[in-house]
Design an enzyme around this catalytic site. Structure first.
Site, short mmCIF file in Angstrom:
data_model
loop_
_atom_site.label_atom_id
_atom_site.label_comp_id
_atom_site.label_asym_id
_atom_site.label_seq_id
_atom_site.Cartn_x
_atom_site.Cartn_y
_atom_site.Cartn_z
N GLU A 96 0.95 -1.27 -0.25
CA GLU A 96 -0.12 -0.03 -0.02
C GLU A 96 0.88 1.37 -0.03
OE1 GLU A 96 -3.40 0.35 -0.02
OE2 GLU A 96 -3.21 -2.15 -0.69
N SER A 378 -44.10 -30.40 41.56
CA SER A 378 -43.56 -30.87 42.96
C SER A 378 -42.21 -30.30 43.23
CB SER A 378 -43.71 -32.37 43.17
OG SER A 378 -45.09 -32.51 43.39
#
Length: 767
Positions: A96, A378
């Protein structure tokens, strides 16, 4: 004649015309440039340094501080330049901006070359559009500007690049750039890219791998090695050519890198993440604490309680088709019935595993472990009924309740029933809990604990219940409970009566290591230590010989089943000295599940997961606290054995000091009856015998011990008339108890079946 002056005609000077035209063009151009510059400056974005901090993914770690996954709008993990090897840095410079360390933000010759190249492309020449942007300019564009290609944006880019270079060092700029750029496949920044494509950290990248990543950034989607490996390799080699050309690598490294084969991360999948329900639960908590912006963009580090091994065991068990009743997909394509499981460390409240469904189809989907309160059946009895009875009312495992039909007229004639349809008669609390006897639980609530006390006790254990009526004893709740809530409640029994709120996040750090949150344990005692042990000992009986035998794992464990009316919700809640776990199964919209009970499928899943989770943990029993003693009592009265107590009605059980009975049994009494009919004798009975009977206030013929109870009828088999008027004698006159002054008249046909309308979840069907 007057002489006329002849005017000479002026000739047009081409040179002057050209100069004039060029001057005007230059003037107009200069004015236009000045205007454009002025407009660009006036419209220049503010140099907000916060824009230079990219959105970073939040990283989630397990209990061993190992990275589990990342969450966020951008998959990004920031690294410092010291963590990026020089050959990786050079790969990006070669691709780049090879003169990065020599310019001051922009390169005029590169801009001019790019402009000429772009102009030729517009005129039809075979040229590629070029940017001519330095790394500094690219960072400026990513941080402050949009992607449009205009002169105005270029001017602003140049101005901001100069500012950038004046405020930051080259090293800082390169670091921000490498952490900012997008590499495709959802990877932002060099670290995420290294992990996504190669399954390794930035510091471990080879030269060839670094070159491939550097070659991606101009067009990540088109150059993806997953989608276009040949194209990706071509661009990698172009970067390697530049690295060699600009002397970033020598010839040997260059040739070796070009020859390196492409080996990608085979485990990469951007659409999934491990332990999804646990991660989703963490995400929900983080968003609540810090907000979505911070969670999905702030790069947080989150250290959790997740145990990957136990979580994996739980996920596999929940995904196993054989662990569930017959299944089908609903109209939304969701597999039904569904399920959830939570496993917790009882001593700390740390959640080790959490699964909120059988399948995870999308991020932050319905988590049934935390988001779906259901009727507990229960499974609520230890928390709501038995716990407060022992802790507050001085009762114990050997306390006795009469399991006989009952109707509560103040609650729409509510009549609870037992799942098996059997009435056991005089029953100890241990037996009632072991076999999940509903009527005992309801009577214990209404006649001893009281609703208000039960609700307060449950609230201390993190479960809020509305005082609707006696049906709450069987899990008939207005809002229900979540598996996570029930797990934390049971953990208090396991943890010697001390409750810990569930914890799944230990600490949170900002992206720079600043501490944002740290869990602060706040254990609180919710019951006596002796109560917790007595409850544990009773629930051990559930697993040894009761409804929970299907959950046995070959080591000391305690637990309780839960099955709501018609099997719409089935549960198993259990624990060892080391871990506590809860399993729930049911349809998202409740549907009957015939022949499905808490002791079947949920117990099976619990056994499978907990057996694996305890591998490597030595087997040991629950610690018995001081203040308990064993006492032999009469199992029909709960008192000390009396002279009439038969051996089969004697039980030895645990009592908290000061609660053991001091009185002797008065329920077993000697009664004279007719030897033929077994009823109270009349004056014509030829033979009478004295037998031991149970003296109770209830004489329902439906109880299993009805034949053992003092008869209420007079023998009608002997005498001149076959019928004996019952008013002529009394029950008490036939009881051989000279100290009993009670002269109640015999009760005949006391029982009357009542079926009222108060029936909200009025039966727990543990069977």
């Amino acid at each position: 004649m007057t002489a006329k002056k002849k005017q000479k005609k002026r000739k047009l000077n081409p040179t002057r015309l050209i100069i004039f035209l060029l001057g005007n063009i230059l003037l107009i151009s200069a004015l236009a440039a000045a205007g454009l510059l002025l407009v660009s400056i006036m419209d220049l974005p503010a140099f907000n340094e916060e824009n230079l901090i990219p959105a970073s993914a939040t990283r989630i770690y397990d209990c061993n501080d190992q990275l589990v996954t990342q969450i966020g709008v951008e998959n990004r993990t920031q690294v410092s330049l010291s963590q990026v090897p020089l050959h990786v840095q050079n790969a990006f410079l070669a691709a780049e901006d090879h003169l990065f360390y020599q310019h001051h933000g922009i390169r005029f010759e590169a801009i001019a070359r790019a402009a000429i190249n772009d102009a030729l492309h517009v005129l039809g020449a075979e040229r590629n559009i070029q940017g001519g942007s330095t790394i500094t300019q690219q960072l400026v564009k990513l941080s402050f500007l949009n992607q449009e290609r205009t002169f105005k944006r270029k001017i602003q880019e140049a101005i901001l690049s100069f500012k950038m270079e004046s405020r930051y060092s080259k090293e800082e700029i390169l670091t921000m750039y490498l952490n900012r750029i997008y590499f495709g496949e959802g990877a932002y920044g060099i670290q995420a890219a290294a992990q996504t494509y190669f399954g390794k950290n930035t510091g471990d990248l080879t030269i060839a791998q670094a070159a491939l990543l550097a070659g991606l950034i101009r067009s990540p989607n088109n150059y993806s090695p997953y989608q276009n490996p040949d194209v990706a390799i071509d661009h990698r080699n172009q970067v390697l050519d530049n690295m060699y050309r600009y002397n970033f690598i020598n010839e040997g490294d260059y040739q070796q890198a070009k020859a390196e084969k492409l080996e990608l991360n085979s485990n990469h999948n951007v659409n999934s993440y491990p332990y999804p329900f646990f991660v989703d639960n963490i995400t929900e908590q983080l968003v609540e604490k810090f907000g979505e912006e911070k969670v999905f963009k702030g790069g947080l580090k989150v250290y959790t309680t997740l145990d990957p091994e136990i979580q994996t065991y739980a996920e596999k068990a929940m995904a196993n088709q054989s662990n569930f009743p017959a299944s089908q997909r609903d109209s939304n394509g969701v597999l039904q019935p569904q399920g959830a499981m939570v496993i917790m460390d009882p001593g700390t409240g740390e959640v080790k595993a959490l699964v909120g469904g059988r399948e995870h189809t999308y991020q932050r989907s319905l988590n049934r472990a935390t988001m779906s309160p259901r009727q507990p059946g229960s499974a609520i009895k230890p928390v709501l009924i038995y716990g407060p009875a022992i802790d507050q009312k001085g009762m114990g495992p050997a306390s006795v309740i009469d399991d006989a039909p009952v109707t509560y007229h103040n609650y729409d004639n509510y009549s609870p029933r037992n799942a098996d349809g059997v009435y056991r008669g005089l029953t100890t609390l241990r037996t009632a809990l072991t076999h999940s006897v509903n009527i005992v639980a309801v009577k214990l609530l209404m006649d001893h604990v009281q609703i208000s006390n039960a609700i307060k006790f449950a609230a201390r254990m993190g479960i809020d219940i509305d005082p609707t009526g006696p049906a709450i004893a069987l899990g008939g709740l207005t809002h229900g409970v979540t598996p996570l809530e029930l797990t934390a409640a049971y953990a208090a029994f396991d943890n010697h009566g001390i409750y810990n709120s569930p914890v799944s996040i230990l600490r949170v750090e900002d992206y720079d290591g600043t501490s944002l949150y740290e869990a602060e344990p706040a254990p609180r005692r919710v019951m006596k230590e002796t109560t917790a042990y007595l409850m544990t000992d009773m629930m051990k009986s559930v697993m040894q010989s009761g409804t929970g035998t299907g959950a046995q794992i070959g080591r000391p464990a305690a637990g309780k089943t839960g099955t709501t009316d018609e099997g719409k919700d089935i549960w198993f809640s259990g624990y060892t000295p080391d871990l506590v776990g809860v399993v729930w199964i049911g349809y998202d919209i409740p549907v009957k599940m015939p022949q499905s009970y808490g002791g079947t499928y949920p117990a099976k899943i619990w056994r499978e997961v907990m057996s694996q989770a305890h591998q490597g943990i030595p087997s040991h029993d629950f610690t018995k606290p001081e203040g308990l003693k064993s006492v032999t009592v009469d199992s029909k009265s709960g008192l000390l054995p009396g002279p009439n107590t038969p051996p089969q009605d004697m039980v030895t059980d645990l009592f908290e000091s000061g609660t053991a009975p001091t009185k002797y049994d008065d329920t077993h009494v000697l009664v004279e009856v007719c030897a033929t009919s077994g009823l109270l004798p009349n004056e014509y009975c030829p033979e009478r015998i004295t037998r031991v009977f149970l003296k109770t206030s209830d004489t329902s013929p439906l109880t299993e011990d009805y034949d053992q109870r003092v008869p209420t009828k007079i023998c009608d088999e002997h005498g001149p008339d076959s019928l004996i008027e019952p008013e002529k004698d009394t029950v008490e006159n036939s009881i051989a108890d000279p100290d009993n002054d009670n002269k109640e008249q015999p009760v005949v046909n006391l029982f009357r079946m009542n079926h009222g309308s108060y029936q909200p979840n009025n039966a727990d069907n543990d069977g």
